[in-house]
Design a protein around this motif. Sequence first.
Motif, mmCIF file in Angstrom:
data_model
loop_
_atom_site.group_PDB
_atom_site.id
_atom_site.type_symbol
_atom_site.label_atom_id
_atom_site.label_comp_id
_atom_site.label_asym_id
_atom_site.label_seq_id
_atom_site.Cartn_x
_atom_site.Cartn_y
_atom_site.Cartn_z
ATOM 1 N N ASP A 80 33.716 45.887 35.671
ATOM 2 C CA ASP A 80 34.288 45.801 37.017
ATOM 3 C C ASP A 80 35.640 45.091 36.989
ATOM 4 O O ASP A 80 35.814 44.092 36.266
ATOM 5 N N VAL A 81 36.599 45.581 37.784
ATOM 6 C CA VAL A 81 37.961 45.040 37.723
ATOM 7 C C VAL A 81 38.032 43.594 38.190
ATOM 8 O O VAL A 81 38.836 42.806 37.662
ATOM 9 N N ILE A 82 37.224 43.208 39.168
ATOM 10 C CA ILE A 82 37.239 41.821 39.630
ATOM 11 C C ILE A 82 36.647 40.904 38.565
ATOM 12 O O ILE A 82 37.147 39.793 38.328
ATOM 13 N N ARG A 83 35.605 41.360 37.908
ATOM 14 C CA ARG A 83 35.019 40.536 36.844
ATOM 15 C C ARG A 83 36.005 40.369 35.687
ATOM 16 O O ARG A 83 36.147 39.283 35.114
ATOM 17 N N ARG A 84 36.704 41.432 35.351
ATOM 18 C CA ARG A 84 37.709 41.339 34.297
ATOM 19 C C ARG A 84 38.849 40.418 34.719
ATOM 20 O O ARG A 84 39.368 39.637 33.914
ATOM 21 N N PHE A 85 39.230 40.502 35.982
ATOM 22 C CA PHE A 85 40.273 39.620 36.502
ATOM 23 C C PHE A 85 39.827 38.165 36.421
ATOM 24 O O PHE A 85 40.589 37.284 36.007
ATOM 25 N N ALA A 86 38.571 37.897 36.796
ATOM 26 C CA ALA A 86 38.067 36.525 36.821
ATOM 27 C C ALA A 86 37.955 35.923 35.440
ATOM 28 O O ALA A 86 38.041 34.692 35.281
ATOM 29 N N THR A 87 37.765 36.767 34.421
ATOM 30 C CA THR A 87 37.602 36.260 33.055
ATOM 31 C C THR A 87 38.855 36.430 32.205
ATOM 32 O O THR A 87 38.823 36.262 30.992
ATOM 33 N N GLY A 88 39.976 36.795 32.852
ATOM 34 C CA GLY A 88 41.268 36.777 32.182
ATOM 35 C C GLY A 88 41.589 37.969 31.316
ATOM 36 O O GLY A 88 42.428 37.864 30.420
ATOM 37 N N ILE A 89 40.956 39.122 31.572
ATOM 38 C CA ILE A 89 41.244 40.298 30.736
ATOM 39 C C ILE A 89 41.725 41.469 31.600
ATOM 40 O O ILE A 89 41.476 42.627 31.278
ATOM 41 N N THR A 90 42.417 41.167 32.686
ATOM 42 C CA THR A 90 42.957 42.232 33.534
ATOM 43 C C THR A 90 44.252 42.769 32.924
ATOM 44 O O THR A 90 44.818 42.180 32.004
ATOM 45 N N SER A 91 44.721 43.892 33.450
ATOM 46 C CA SER A 91 45.944 44.519 32.947
ATOM 47 C C SER A 91 46.648 45.230 34.093
ATOM 48 O O SER A 91 46.044 45.478 35.145
ATOM 49 N N PRO A 92 47.926 45.592 33.917
ATOM 50 C CA PRO A 92 48.645 46.286 34.991
ATOM 51 C C PRO A 92 47.982 47.590 35.430
ATOM 52 O O PRO A 92 48.152 48.005 36.575
ATOM 53 N N THR A 93 47.243 48.224 34.532
ATOM 54 C CA THR A 93 46.590 49.480 34.896
ATOM 55 C C THR A 93 45.248 49.259 35.587
ATOM 56 O O THR A 93 44.622 50.220 36.028
ATOM 57 N N ASN A 94 44.792 48.006 35.671
ATOM 58 C CA ASN A 94 43.537 47.680 36.342
ATOM 59 C C ASN A 94 43.752 46.556 37.346
ATOM 60 O O ASN A 94 42.973 45.605 37.417
ATOM 61 N N ASP A 95 44.806 46.664 38.118
ATOM 62 C CA ASP A 95 45.136 45.655 39.120
ATOM 63 C C ASP A 95 44.248 45.864 40.345
ATOM 64 O O ASP A 95 44.368 46.878 41.040
ATOM 65 N N PRO A 96 43.337 44.936 40.665
ATOM 66 C CA PRO A 96 42.439 45.129 41.801
ATOM 67 C C PRO A 96 43.122 45.027 43.154
ATOM 68 O O PRO A 96 42.529 45.381 44.167
ATOM 69 N N PHE A 97 44.373 44.570 43.181
ATOM 70 C CA PHE A 97 44.994 44.205 44.445
ATOM 71 C C PHE A 97 46.183 45.080 44.833
ATOM 72 O O PHE A 97 46.728 44.924 45.918
ATOM 73 N N VAL A 98 46.586 45.997 43.947
ATOM 74 C CA VAL A 98 47.769 46.799 44.231
ATOM 75 C C VAL A 98 47.601 47.620 45.501
ATOM 76 O O VAL A 98 48.549 47.812 46.267
ATOM 77 N N ARG A 573 35.446 31.171 34.287
ATOM 78 C CA ARG A 573 36.655 31.690 34.917
ATOM 79 C C ARG A 573 37.857 31.377 34.011
ATOM 80 O O ARG A 573 37.936 30.282 33.441
ATOM 81 N N SER A 574 38.766 32.337 33.904
ATOM 82 C CA SER A 574 39.937 32.146 33.047
ATOM 83 C C SER A 574 41.144 32.770 33.727
ATOM 84 O O SER A 574 41.409 33.964 33.592
ATOM 85 N N PHE A 575 41.860 31.953 34.475
ATOM 86 C CA PHE A 575 43.031 32.421 35.200
ATOM 87 C C PHE A 575 44.297 31.892 34.533
ATOM 88 O O PHE A 575 44.378 30.709 34.187
ATOM 89 N N SER A 576 45.282 32.765 34.382
ATOM 90 C CA SER A 576 46.571 32.344 33.837
ATOM 91 C C SER A 576 47.529 31.935 34.946
ATOM 92 O O SER A 576 48.616 31.438 34.680
ATOM 93 N N SER A 577 47.113 32.161 36.183
ATOM 94 C CA SER A 577 47.966 31.850 37.323
ATOM 95 C C SER A 577 47.088 31.554 38.533
ATOM 96 O O SER A 577 45.982 32.103 38.659
ATOM 97 N N ALA A 578 47.583 30.720 39.412
ATOM 98 C CA ALA A 578 46.887 30.461 40.671
ATOM 99 C C ALA A 578 47.229 31.517 41.710
ATOM 100 O O ALA A 578 46.674 31.491 42.819
ATOM 101 N N TYR A 579 48.111 32.429 41.352
ATOM 102 C CA TYR A 579 48.587 33.435 42.302
ATOM 103 C C TYR A 579 48.229 34.836 41.819
ATOM 104 O O TYR A 579 47.981 35.058 40.635
ATOM 105 N N LEU A 580 48.237 35.779 42.735
ATOM 106 C CA LEU A 580 48.035 37.171 42.371
ATOM 107 C C LEU A 580 49.367 37.765 41.907
ATOM 108 O O LEU A 580 50.439 37.303 42.324
ATOM 109 N N PRO A 581 49.320 38.798 41.080
ATOM 110 C CA PRO A 581 50.574 39.388 40.600
ATOM 111 C C PRO A 581 51.204 40.324 41.618
ATOM 112 O O PRO A 581 50.509 41.025 42.359
ATOM 113 N N ILE A 582 52.528 40.342 41.664
ATOM 114 C CA ILE A 582 53.227 41.411 42.364
ATOM 115 C C ILE A 582 52.953 42.696 41.572
ATOM 116 O O ILE A 582 53.051 42.691 40.344
ATOM 117 N N PRO A 583 52.557 43.787 42.225
ATOM 118 C CA PRO A 583 52.187 45.001 41.485
ATOM 119 C C PRO A 583 53.232 45.390 40.442
ATOM 120 O O PRO A 583 54.435 45.394 40.707
#
Length: 603
Positions: A80-98, A573-583
């Motif tokens: 799941d994209v949110i789970r990947r985001f929460a554990t620090g393995i998200t990518s530009p092609t799996n942005d849950p917020f775009v 949880r493994s976040f590299s930023s406290a903010y969401l990315p600009i798409p």
Amino acid sequence: MKKIYQILLVAAAGAMCACSDFLDPYPSANRSEDYVLQSPTAMQGLIGKCYDYMSQNYNNNEGAYLDCATDNAVRTSPTDVIRRFATGITSPTNDPFVTYWERNYQGIYNVNMFLKDDRGLNMRYMLDPHLDELLRNRLLGEAYALRAWFQWDLLQKFGGRGTDGQMLGYPILLEPIKIWQMSPEQIRNLDIKRNTYDECVAQILADCDMAYQYLPIAHRDFLVSNQDDLRVLGAQNWGRLDGITTVAIKAQVYLTWASPRFNPNGDETRWRKAAEYAKQVMDFKMTVDNVSGGFEVSRKVDWFDPNNPCIIYASRYKSGNDDMERAFYPGSFQGNGTMGATQDLVDAFGMADGYPVGKSPRYAYDPQNPYVNRDPRFYSVIFYNGRSVVTGTTSKTYTFENWSNGGKDAAGATSKNSLTNYHIKKFVYMGVNWSESSVNRMPHAKFFIRWAHMVLAFAEAANQAVGPNTPIDGLTAREAISYLRSRTTYDGAEGIKSDPYLDQVALMGKDAFDKFLRDERRIETCFEGTWFFDLRRWTTTLGELNREVHGAEVTRKDNGDYEYDLGHVIEKRSFSSAYLPIPYREMLNLKGLVQNEGWENWQ
């Protein structure tokens, strides 16, 4: 990793020939701009379409699933994209917020089309001059309110510290830009930059003020003095933005703007403003909306009533819907078990007398029998091991079996069971049972702003401004929060009526009461998609966000008793930023954008 990044970069470069999605036009190729400008129906449609951009339920990545990027919950699917985001393995092609970036700008485009050169205001909608004026004013007010709404969503989701060190918001667009008439090179050279965070706040507040001038305070028939005016005013417009909602938006904006992450200079006037606007909304519900007999402070929240009086603003509802039940029930009850509450959230619920776990003078806490004598609100929010519930119209009983050595609802027993051994009850209609010949489904909507949200905003802001026991506009933070603790639960059970702990913590000062209020907010708003942003506005370091989350490991003994390990680690949880990315696509298409810190490889 370098090779993967190069592949992504090459793939994304191909998108540079396409238009930037958040500037794409609406309505569509089927409706030219000239047609829209000449058609009263199409002009109204610009406003009406905006409501379609708003979520209608909680089973998405800005609703319940967003809590799975906090210490409240865990998504079940490992991909799941949110789970990947929460554990620090998200990518530009799996942005849950775009999708939310694009959606908000689509809404803003519609509004700007309506507002440009007073097009919407100068349109003739009705033959009767009086009714036409009422409708034009209402639509104009809605336009400003909608723009404020979409901008506030952009600021909350994407506002943050840029890689240039500045606190930035979103690009403020007040004109409908004709992107479809531009070449790719012209698009890349557009002078579109992120405005400062403070500039975005000012724009949202200004739009709220404009909207308030033109909108009715609320869409209620009893507030319309001339019955003929009900043709364009009144309760038929429930589900559209109104005046009191714009005040609530301002309360939320000020609350975030006053919080530590966005208030580095400690401007205390922002706290007072947040309290005053929240109190204005509370007063309206208690003294005006209550006149019709609809709203009562102690009345329970009914998640299946899209007209529930606790609502300040809610989405259009989905009738005959079972999305939440399918999402939250475990696999053995024909659900999908998409997420589970954490032990960390369970621990936030205190005991039946309102004291925290382990501090009650009346109820001892036994970690091997952990669900006895808990805060009455707990039982209306979370399903746990051994909990029996009555479902369907034929009153069939379902018992949750979460023990790891054979329980049908345990983590791992099926891919459709929660990983934490807790399942979600909030938003679930107990009348649903898919084994019955006629399945009883109820409406579902998203309650964007509730009475409780304003109480929480007031209590937090008032406490920060003057402490827990000093009134602002006749109400103290302690008195405000007592409304929520004593209120009837979602199940209809009595709340915490006698509440000595509330009085004790209120005497301990501002800092202790603030910690207490954060727990109250967590309990009240869990799975609504707001806790993610609350944690970020309060915290100042990533270490406060990057923590382990826990579940319950349950074992059934030979004698039928249970053994609990309540410190079982599920993930970190493994976040590299406290903010969401600009798409990422927008970073490629528009060279003037600055990315948020922590997402340097997304630019």
